[in-house]
Scaffold this active site. Structure first.
Site, short mmCIF file in Angstrom:
data_model
loop_
_atom_site.label_atom_id
_atom_site.label_comp_id
_atom_site.label_asym_id
_atom_site.label_seq_id
_atom_site.Cartn_x
_atom_site.Cartn_y
_atom_site.Cartn_z
N TYR A 121 -6.39 12.78 2.01
CA TYR A 121 -5.03 13.18 1.64
C TYR A 121 -4.58 12.40 0.42
CZ TYR A 121 -2.92 8.90 3.52
OH TYR A 121 -2.54 7.60 3.73
N ARG A 124 -7.78 10.12 -7.80
CA ARG A 124 -8.05 9.40 -6.55
C ARG A 124 -8.42 10.38 -5.43
NH1 ARG A 124 -3.65 5.29 -4.04
NH2 ARG A 124 -2.53 7.25 -3.72
N LYS A 158 -9.03 7.48 0.77
CA LYS A 158 -7.73 7.81 1.37
C LYS A 158 -7.94 8.92 2.39
CE LYS A 158 -2.88 8.27 -0.10
NZ LYS A 158 -2.42 6.95 0.35
N GLU A 175 -4.64 -5.76 2.31
CA GLU A 175 -3.50 -4.97 1.86
C GLU A 175 -2.52 -4.82 3.01
OE1 GLU A 175 -4.94 -1.11 0.70
OE2 GLU A 175 -6.23 -0.92 2.45
#
Length: 286
Positions: free
Chosen positions: A31, A50, A146, A178
């Site tokens: 996504y 990305r 992702k 992160e």
């Protein structure tokens, strides 16, 4: 609300996918989330790049061309009643007629997209800063993709909510990776520190922009591993994402970060970010 599903724009209430869709059964998909200001997608090409990297990482051919994505997103954005938006794109490996871990043959991917109002932190929240907690990073080893397999992130984010915080900062082998849904920056002795972009972290679009702005304005920065000790001794902490932009963290695990209020570099970086964003939006062709 109008959504896009497999080549059609239709009301959300009419959108249907098979219960055998591999996104539902296996989390087999990727996504992307794109911020939109005044109906202009921000850093669209970077987000679509990305998306392509994530698709390549799970060996799923891109179902649309770059121009196809741009056209579809433009139509979706134009159909919304609100001007500032958050566009979600999701691609799964599609629905077979059986459940099997192996990739199906001859199955078309499922392509879904919708848009919602973009909700960024208020001026008051940004001025006050937010609280965060830490937790072990128990996710898989390809966090640079992702993917829609987000249960570990969901649990980490809920851990923050249960603690009355906004974000959970993740630690793996004594190092900062992160946030549950953000990139994390540390300011130590005037130097901006960022964890390296490798398999442990998602390559953030806002992360990249922050480092571009740091270079442009002469801010000293380093991309390297950040220890838990450095994290806890930071003068400033920030979380960044496409929807949070740049948001100072002023409490970590109940303890103040630095002086317990947003630091000067966070405030300056956000001002640069806003100026850059507004300039790009004024000149955008989408």
């Amino acid at each position: 609300m109008t959504v896009y599903l497999n080549g059609r724009f239709l009301p959300l209430a009419e959108a249907r996918i098979s219960p055998l869709d591999r996104g539902f059964l296996f989390g087999d998909g990727v996504y992307e989330v794109i911020p939109v200001y005044s109906r202009r997608p921000f850093r669209l090409d970077e987000h679509l790049s990305r998306l392509q990297t994530s698709l390549d990482g799970i060996h799923l051919p891109n179902p649309l061309s770059l121009e196809g994505w741009r056209t579809m997103i433009g139509q979706l954005v134009a159909s919304a009643d609100f001007v500032d938006q958050s566009v979600l794109l999701q691609v799964t490996r599609g629905a077979d007629d059986k459940r099997d871990h192996a990739f199906p043959q001859g199955v078309a991917p499922t392509v879904f997209a919708f848009t919602a109002p973009l909700v960024t932190p208020s001026d008051a929240t940004r001025a006050a800063g937010i609280a965060a907690i830490t937790a072990p990073d128990t996710r898989w080893q390809r966090c640079d993709l992702k993917t829609i397999s987000l249960l570990a992130n969901v649990l980490a984010r809920q851990q923050a909510v249960d603690a009355g915080a906004v974000e959970t900062l993740l630690l793996r082998d004594g190092l900062l990776t992160e946030g549950a849904a953000s990139s994390i920056f540390v300011v130590s002795e005037g130097v901006l520190l960022a964890p390296p972009k490798d398999h442990r972290v998602l390559p953030g679009i806002t992360y990249d922009l922050v480092l571009e702005l740091a270079a442009r304005h002469g801010v000293s920065y380093a991309v390297r591993d950040i220890s838990e000790r450095e994290l806890r001794a930071a003068d400033e902490l920030w979380m960044t994402s496409s929807t949070k932009e740049i948001l100072p963290i002023v409490r970590l695990d109940g303890q103040p970060v630095g002086h317990g209020r947003p630091g000067p570099l966070a405030q300056q970086m956000y001002a640069w970010y806003r100026a850059f964003r507004d300039d790009v939006m004024r000149n955008a062709d989408v």
